[in-house]
Design an enzyme around this catalytic site. Structure first.
Site, PDB file in Angstrom:
ATOM      1  N   ASP A 292       0.832  -1.205   0.000  1.00  0.00           N
ATOM      2  CA  ASP A 292       0.000   0.000   0.000  1.00  0.00           C
ATOM      3  C   ASP A 292       0.868   1.256   0.000  1.00  0.00           C
ATOM      4  O   ASP A 292       1.911   1.282  -0.644  1.00  0.00           O
ATOM      5  CB  ASP A 292      -0.921  -0.075   1.243  1.00  0.00           C
ATOM      6  CG  ASP A 292      -2.232   0.668   1.055  1.00  0.00           C
ATOM      7  OD1 ASP A 292      -2.217   1.899   1.153  1.00  0.00           O
ATOM      8  OD2 ASP A 292      -3.262   0.020   0.813  1.00  0.00           O
TER       9      ASP A 292
ATOM     10  N   HIS B 197      -3.530   5.929   4.082  1.00  0.00           N
ATOM     11  CA  HIS B 197      -4.321   4.769   3.666  1.00  0.00           C
ATOM     12  C   HIS B 197      -3.749   3.452   4.201  1.00  0.00           C
ATOM     13  O   HIS B 197      -4.465   2.631   4.772  1.00  0.00           O
ATOM     14  CB  HIS B 197      -4.340   4.772   2.132  1.00  0.00           C
ATOM     15  CG  HIS B 197      -5.289   3.823   1.500  1.00  0.00           C
ATOM     16  ND1 HIS B 197      -4.904   2.567   1.086  1.00  0.00           N
ATOM     17  CD2 HIS B 197      -6.597   3.939   1.178  1.00  0.00           C
ATOM     18  CE1 HIS B 197      -5.943   1.948   0.532  1.00  0.00           C
ATOM     19  NE2 HIS B 197      -6.989   2.768   0.577  1.00  0.00           N
TER      20      HIS B 197
ATOM     21  N   SER C  20     -11.392  -0.742   0.049  1.00  0.00           N
ATOM     22  CA  SER C  20     -10.047  -0.692   0.642  1.00  0.00           C
ATOM     23  C   SER C  20     -10.068  -1.051   2.115  1.00  0.00           C
ATOM     24  O   SER C  20      -9.117  -1.629   2.632  1.00  0.00           O
ATOM     25  CB  SER C  20      -9.467   0.731   0.538  1.00  0.00           C
ATOM     26  OG  SER C  20      -8.975   0.983  -0.736  1.00  0.00           O
TER      27      SER C  20
END
Ligand SMILES: [Ca+2]
Ligand SMILES: [Ca+2]
Ligand SMILES: [Ca+2]
Length: 477
Positions: free
Chosen positions: A168, A236, A420
């Site tokens: 990621d 994220h 996600s």
């Protein structure tokens, strides 16, 4: 003529069209991935820069006017494609022009700090002493209760030697609730400038940053104002990592689905929310080669348009590499509101890598606290396997923080919504099940995830399992 020529032609066409205008330097270079023909381990092209990516793929940076003939005539070349872009599935950039103008004015008045420079990444702390106590913010994690986590934890909280790679934007490896579960490469001596374990990476003690090419896969996050104006990463990877394996029972913060397993942070998406296929492939290969059994992939790739004869063969090969090594590839099903390349039903309109045909992929849709599919969530009765919590999800954030809110500034508020967020729940669940049943194969783990899913009427025609993740049933499966 042959496959090579066809793909060179489409590759170059596609590359020319997709090169971002703001990076004029890229217009002067062709950024390509080339698969070597069987029996070849290297290739050279005069005037081009060649970088080895895997045993069979190289990245080639060639001048814009470099002729197709250079590739097609070379017996070492089997396949040519662009080094396709990869991006985060969630974009918080404001599109409305009036609001953008107001934001621009604000930026002029109060210049905002942007992400830390890669050089300013924090040092990697030593593994901390174990602490104990209830996780005070656990009650805010509706997603954990939704999947029956407390019954599952009576069976196992995960094997401390089990590794989940979070591929990621990086992970805040200094976070109090993640640091205890960050994987340690015990075969590497820190800070001696030597690749002690001979895996190709110097001083890779906790993972690797493939975007910056250094040993600190820190999650560089943009300032909220910048994110609203230009898009970019709000942290994220750190949010995803918390749902996989934030440390449980340590008296701090929250708990991941698998609170005792290890997180291997692999960064290939930058603070701007962008990465490349070459770096994704390197991250996948690193994860597989260094012991991760589950890969958590909350991102989407470009470069697949069967109508144009295009294929991201390099990324497909990487997923196959994971499969060949008995590694499960958990992927976010995709968020349909994103526009080109994404559509809510991935049976007719695939989203990649989630919809690749490899059977080691588990594609994950997102549900809210009432088990409703998120309005943004992709589904597919043949191609999306299971749903998991993915609306207003609470988790760890960069800077030792916790939240279910991405941004709450300047009258703009967004919660952590997305496939996600759903994907790491399933990655954690796979880690729990595999910890309890180490003799199983990826196919067994996937079958258990699907077979134990809680069937729901509203998901019966939306997912392969017809339901949502149920870890209580999974651990009894
Ligand atoms: Ca190394
Ligand atoms: Ca070393
Ligand atoms: Ca905790």
């Amino acid at each position: 003529m042959n496959k090579v020529a066809l793909y060179v032609a489409t590759a170059l066409l596609s590359f020319g069209l997709s090169a971002p205008a703001q990076h004029s330097a890229q217009h002067k270079t062709q950024d390509l991935l080339i698969k070597l023909a069987p029996g070849f381990t290297e290739v050279e092209f005069q005037g081009a820069k060649v970088e080895k990516i895997t045993d069979s793929w190289v990245r080639v940076l060639a001048p814009k006017n470099f002729s197709l003939h250079n590739f097609t005539k070379n017996p070492a070349v089997e396949f040519v494609q662009p080094n396709y872009k990869i991006s985060l599935m969630d974009d918080y950039q404001i599109q409305d022009s009036l609001r953008r103008a107001a934001l621009a004015k604000m930026i002029r008045r109060n210049p905002q700090p942007t992400a830390l420079a890669a050089a300013d990444n924090p040092a990697i702390p030593d593994a901390p002493q174990a602490t104990t106590g209830a996780d005070p913010l656990f009650p805010k994690q509706w997603g954990m209760l939704n999947i029956g986590i407390e019954e599952a934890w009576k069976v196992t909280k995960g094997n401390p030697d089990f590794i989940v790679a979070v591929i990621d934007t990086g992970v805040d490896y200094t976070h109090e609730d993640l640091l205890p579960n960050i994987w340690r490469n015990t075969k590497e001596i820190p800070n001696n400038g030597i690749d002690d374990d001979n895996n190709g990476y110097i001083d890779d003690v906790i993972g690797w940053d493939f975007a910056a090419n250094d040993n600190k896969p820190y999650d560089l996050a943009m300032d909220p104002l910048d994110i609203l104006f230009k898009g970019g990463n709000p942290g994220h990877g750190t949010h995803c990592a918390g749902n996989v394996a934030a440390r449980g029972d340590n008296g701090k913060g929250i708990s991941g689905v698998a609170p005792n397993v290890k997180i291997m942070p692999l960064r290939f998406i930058t603070e701007k929310g962008q990465g490349t296929t070459a770096d994704a492939i390197k991250a996948i290969k690193y994860a597989v080669d260094n012991g991760a059994k589950v890969l958590s992939n909350s991102w989407g790739s470009e470069g697949e348009d069967p109508a144009e004869g295009q294929e991201n063969q390099a990324l497909r090969d990487a997923v196959q590499y994971a499969k060949d090594h008995d590694v499960l590839f958990v992927a976010a099903a995709g968020n349909g509101h994103q526009g080109k390349g994404y559509s809510n039903d991935t049976d007719p309109k695939p989203s990649y890598p989630a919809t690749y045909p490899h059977d080691n992929i588990v594609s994950v849709a997102a549900i809210d606290v009432r088990d409703n599919l998120g309005s943004f969530s992709n589904w597919g009765v043949k191609t999306v396997h299971i749903a998991a919590p993915g609306v207003a999800v609470y988790s760890t954030m960069v800077g030792n923080k916790y939240s279910d809110i991405v941004i709450d500034k300047f009258g703009f508020k967004a919660t952590w919504d997305g496939t996600s967020m759903a994907c790491p729940h399933v990655a954690g669940a796979a880690a729990l099940y595999w910890s309890a049943h180490p003799e199983k194969t990826y196919a067994d783990v996937k079958a258990a995830l699907i077979g134990s899913a809680k069937k729901l009427p509203n998901l019966s025609d939306k997912t392969v399992s017809g339901g949502k993740l149920d870890v209580e049933a999974l651990l009894k499966f």
